[in-house]
Design a protein around this motif. Structure first.
Motif, PDB file in Angstrom:
ATOM      1  N   ASP A 184       0.867  -0.645   0.197  1.00 17.86           N
ATOM      2  CA  ASP A 184       0.307   0.021   0.330  1.00 17.86           C
ATOM      3  C   ASP A 184       1.100   1.560  -0.025  1.00 17.86           C
ATOM      4  OD1 ASP A 184      -2.275  -1.399  -0.371  1.00 17.86           O
ATOM      5  OD2 ASP A 184      -2.658  -1.565   1.683  1.00 17.86           O
ATOM      6  N   SER A 185       1.767   0.900   0.847  1.00 22.14           N
ATOM      7  CA  SER A 185       3.029   2.473   1.285  1.00 22.14           C
ATOM      8  C   SER A 185       3.663   2.754  -0.321  1.00 22.14           C
ATOM      9  CB  SER A 185       3.731   2.430   2.423  1.00 22.14           C
ATOM     10  OG  SER A 185       4.536   0.839   1.428  1.00 22.14           O
ATOM     11  N   SER A 186       3.457   1.653  -1.624  1.00 24.98           N
ATOM     12  CA  SER A 186       4.644   1.914  -2.482  1.00 24.98           C
ATOM     13  C   SER A 186       3.179   2.619  -3.153  1.00 24.98           C
ATOM     14  CB  SER A 186       5.021   0.279  -3.305  1.00 24.98           C
ATOM     15  OG  SER A 186       5.802   0.022  -2.099  1.00 24.98           O
ATOM     16  N   ALA A 187       2.031   1.916  -3.376  1.00 27.66           N
ATOM     17  CA  ALA A 187       1.475   2.098  -4.822  1.00 27.66           C
ATOM     18  C   ALA A 187       1.446   3.696  -4.314  1.00 27.66           C
ATOM     19  CB  ALA A 187       0.087   1.150  -4.523  1.00 27.66           C
ATOM     20  N   SER A 188       1.080   3.759  -2.886  1.00 28.67           N
ATOM     21  CA  SER A 188       0.492   4.966  -2.541  1.00 28.67           C
ATOM     22  C   SER A 188       1.658   6.684  -3.148  1.00 28.67           C
ATOM     23  CB  SER A 188       0.773   5.256  -1.106  1.00 28.67           C
ATOM     24  OG  SER A 188       0.394   7.122  -0.559  1.00 28.67           O
ATOM     25  N   TYR A 189       2.938   5.789  -2.609  1.00 26.69           N
ATOM     26  CA  TYR A 189       3.719   6.990  -2.573  1.00 26.69           C
ATOM     27  C   TYR A 189       3.873   6.669  -4.652  1.00 26.69           C
ATOM     28  CZ  TYR A 189       9.117   8.642  -3.992  1.00 26.69           C
ATOM     29  OH  TYR A 189       9.350   9.009  -3.737  1.00 26.69           O
ATOM     30  N   ILE A 190       3.779   5.868  -5.024  1.00 30.79           N
ATOM     31  CA  ILE A 190       3.839   5.959  -7.119  1.00 30.79           C
ATOM     32  C   ILE A 190       2.544   7.332  -6.999  1.00 30.79           C
ATOM     33  CG2 ILE A 190       3.345   4.888  -9.425  1.00 30.79           C
ATOM     34  CD1 ILE A 190       5.860   4.397  -7.741  1.00 30.79           C
ATOM     35  N   HIS A 191       1.404   6.887  -6.684  1.00 31.37           N
ATOM     36  CA  HIS A 191       0.489   7.522  -7.363  1.00 31.37           C
ATOM     37  C   HIS A 191       0.314   9.141  -6.976  1.00 31.37           C
ATOM     38  CE1 HIS A 191      -3.989   8.724  -7.387  1.00 31.37           C
ATOM     39  NE2 HIS A 191      -3.900   9.189  -6.340  1.00 31.37           N
ATOM     40  N   MET A 192       1.224   9.696  -5.517  1.00 29.70           N
ATOM     41  CA  MET A 192       1.881  10.993  -5.256  1.00 29.70           C
ATOM     42  C   MET A 192       2.558  11.482  -6.683  1.00 29.70           C
ATOM     43  SD  MET A 192       4.035  12.576  -2.198  1.00 29.70           S
ATOM     44  CE  MET A 192       5.203  11.719  -2.653  1.00 29.70           C
ATOM     45  N   THR A 221      10.749   9.388 -10.909  1.00 23.27           N
ATOM     46  CA  THR A 221      10.456  10.734 -11.993  1.00 23.27           C
ATOM     47  C   THR A 221       9.941  10.295 -13.018  1.00 23.27           C
ATOM     48  OG1 THR A 221      10.324  12.217  -9.781  1.00 23.27           O
ATOM     49  CG2 THR A 221       9.679  13.284 -12.324  1.00 23.27           C
ATOM     50  N   SER A 222      10.803   9.759 -13.653  1.00 26.56           N
ATOM     51  CA  SER A 222      10.938  10.157 -14.926  1.00 26.56           C
ATOM     52  C   SER A 222       9.932   8.035 -15.292  1.00 26.56           C
ATOM     53  CB  SER A 222      12.992   8.820 -15.667  1.00 26.56           C
ATOM     54  OG  SER A 222      13.095   8.982 -16.503  1.00 26.56           O
ATOM     55  N   THR A 223      10.340   7.483 -14.375  1.00 26.67           N
ATOM     56  CA  THR A 223       9.868   6.096 -14.991  1.00 26.67           C
ATOM     57  C   THR A 223       8.255   5.716 -14.679  1.00 26.67           C
ATOM     58  OG1 THR A 223      11.793   4.530 -13.945  1.00 26.67           O
ATOM     59  CG2 THR A 223       9.848   3.889 -14.147  1.00 26.67           C
ATOM     60  N   VAL A 224       7.556   7.777 -14.009  1.00 31.82           N
ATOM     61  CA  VAL A 224       6.667   6.928 -13.505  1.00 31.82           C
ATOM     62  C   VAL A 224       5.904   8.059 -14.985  1.00 31.82           C
ATOM     63  CG1 VAL A 224       4.210   8.152 -12.774  1.00 31.82           C
ATOM     64  CG2 VAL A 224       5.875   7.276 -11.297  1.00 31.82           C
ATOM     65  N   TRP A 225       6.381   8.827 -15.439  1.00 29.71           N
ATOM     66  CA  TRP A 225       6.500  10.023 -16.520  1.00 29.71           C
ATOM     67  C   TRP A 225       6.411   8.895 -17.575  1.00 29.71           C
ATOM     68  CZ3 TRP A 225       6.161  15.232 -16.520  1.00 29.71           C
ATOM     69  CH2 TRP A 225       6.196  16.243 -18.052  1.00 29.71           C
ATOM     70  N   ASN A 226       7.324   8.015 -17.768  1.00 29.31           N
ATOM     71  CA  ASN A 226       7.702   7.184 -18.963  1.00 29.31           C
ATOM     72  C   ASN A 226       5.930   6.056 -18.766  1.00 29.31           C
ATOM     73  OD1 ASN A 226       9.627   8.095 -19.526  1.00 29.31           O
ATOM     74  ND2 ASN A 226      10.678   6.940 -19.125  1.00 29.31           N
ATOM     75  N   GLU A 227       5.475   5.706 -17.964  1.00 24.57           N
ATOM     76  CA  GLU A 227       4.231   4.905 -18.459  1.00 24.57           C
ATOM     77  C   GLU A 227       3.037   6.137 -18.354  1.00 24.57           C
ATOM     78  OE1 GLU A 227       4.239   1.607 -17.659  1.00 24.57           O
ATOM     79  OE2 GLU A 227       6.204   2.142 -17.670  1.00 24.57           O
ATOM     80  N   LEU A 228       3.177   6.515 -17.864  1.00 27.77           N
ATOM     81  CA  LEU A 228       1.707   8.216 -18.119  1.00 27.77           C
ATOM     82  C   LEU A 228       2.113   8.355 -19.714  1.00 27.77           C
ATOM     83  CD1 LEU A 228       2.102  10.639 -15.244  1.00 27.77           C
ATOM     84  CD2 LEU A 228       0.113   8.453 -15.666  1.00 27.77           C
ATOM     85  N   GLU A 229       3.412   8.310 -20.481  1.00 28.95           N
ATOM     86  CA  GLU A 229       3.705   8.238 -21.584  1.00 28.95           C
ATOM     87  C   GLU A 229       3.000   6.722 -22.355  1.00 28.95           C
ATOM     88  OE1 GLU A 229       7.635   9.650 -22.600  1.00 28.95           O
ATOM     89  OE2 GLU A 229       6.918  11.730 -23.017  1.00 28.95           O
ATOM     90  N   LYS A 230       3.155   6.244 -22.005  1.00 29.77           N
ATOM     91  CA  LYS A 230       2.255   4.452 -22.574  1.00 29.77           C
ATOM     92  C   LYS A 230       1.152   4.463 -22.690  1.00 29.77           C
ATOM     93  CE  LYS A 230       6.669   1.954 -21.177  1.00 29.77           C
ATOM     94  NZ  LYS A 230       7.524   1.131 -20.602  1.00 29.77           N
ATOM     95  N   GLU A 231       0.295   5.035 -21.821  1.00 34.85           N
ATOM     96  CA  GLU A 231      -0.946   5.117 -21.323  1.00 34.85           C
ATOM     97  C   GLU A 231      -1.375   6.398 -21.959  1.00 34.85           C
ATOM     98  OE1 GLU A 231      -1.741   5.007 -17.203  1.00 34.85           O
ATOM     99  OE2 GLU A 231      -0.457   3.482 -16.768  1.00 34.85           O
ATOM    100  N   ASN A 232      -1.009   7.367 -22.145  1.00 42.21           N
ATOM    101  CA  ASN A 232      -1.480   8.911 -22.541  1.00 42.21           C
ATOM    102  C   ASN A 232      -0.574   9.415 -23.809  1.00 42.21           C
ATOM    103  OD1 ASN A 232      -3.948   8.436 -20.744  1.00 42.21           O
ATOM    104  ND2 ASN A 232      -1.879   8.455 -19.803  1.00 42.21           N
TER     105      ASN A 232
END
Length: 100
Positions: free
Chosen positions: A3-11, A44-55
């Motif tokens: 849960d804490s990892s998911a919450s961090y990624i969500h933040m 940040t880069s990893t999360v950004w890249n995943e957002l780019e893939k999804e959108n």
């Protein structure tokens, strides 16, 4: 994932979305979150890249429409990120009832 990892990624995702609202580039967002929220650039880069893939279509349009004049100052960026972190922490301490 815990849960804490998911919450961090969500933040991190939420902070990236705020960077997008203020027309920041990926590099500017990585630098801002590293400096003001102590989030490692690789995260940040990893999360950004995943957002780019999804959108994909959104990010293609976003990269074409970026305008320097609409960007925030460093002081404004710092204040905005600190407020978002504070708001996120409060949300975690006082979760909303899903039936509200």
């Amino acid at each position: 994932m815990g849960d804490s990892s998911a919450s961090y990624i969500h933040m991190v995702q939420h902070l990236i979305e705020k960077c997008l609202i203020f027309n920041m580039s990926k590099e500017e967002c990585m630098e801002a979150l590293s400096k003001h929220a102590n989030i490692e650039a690789v995260i940040t880069s990893t999360v950004w890249n995943e957002l780019e893939k999804e959108n994909k279509e959104f990010f293609e349009a976003y990269s074409q429409s970026q305008n320097k004049e609409d960007r925030m100052s460093e002081t404004e960026t710092s204040a905005m990120i600190q407020k978002m972190i504070s708001d996120h922490d409060q949300d975690q301490e006082n979760p909303k009832d899903p039936e509200e």
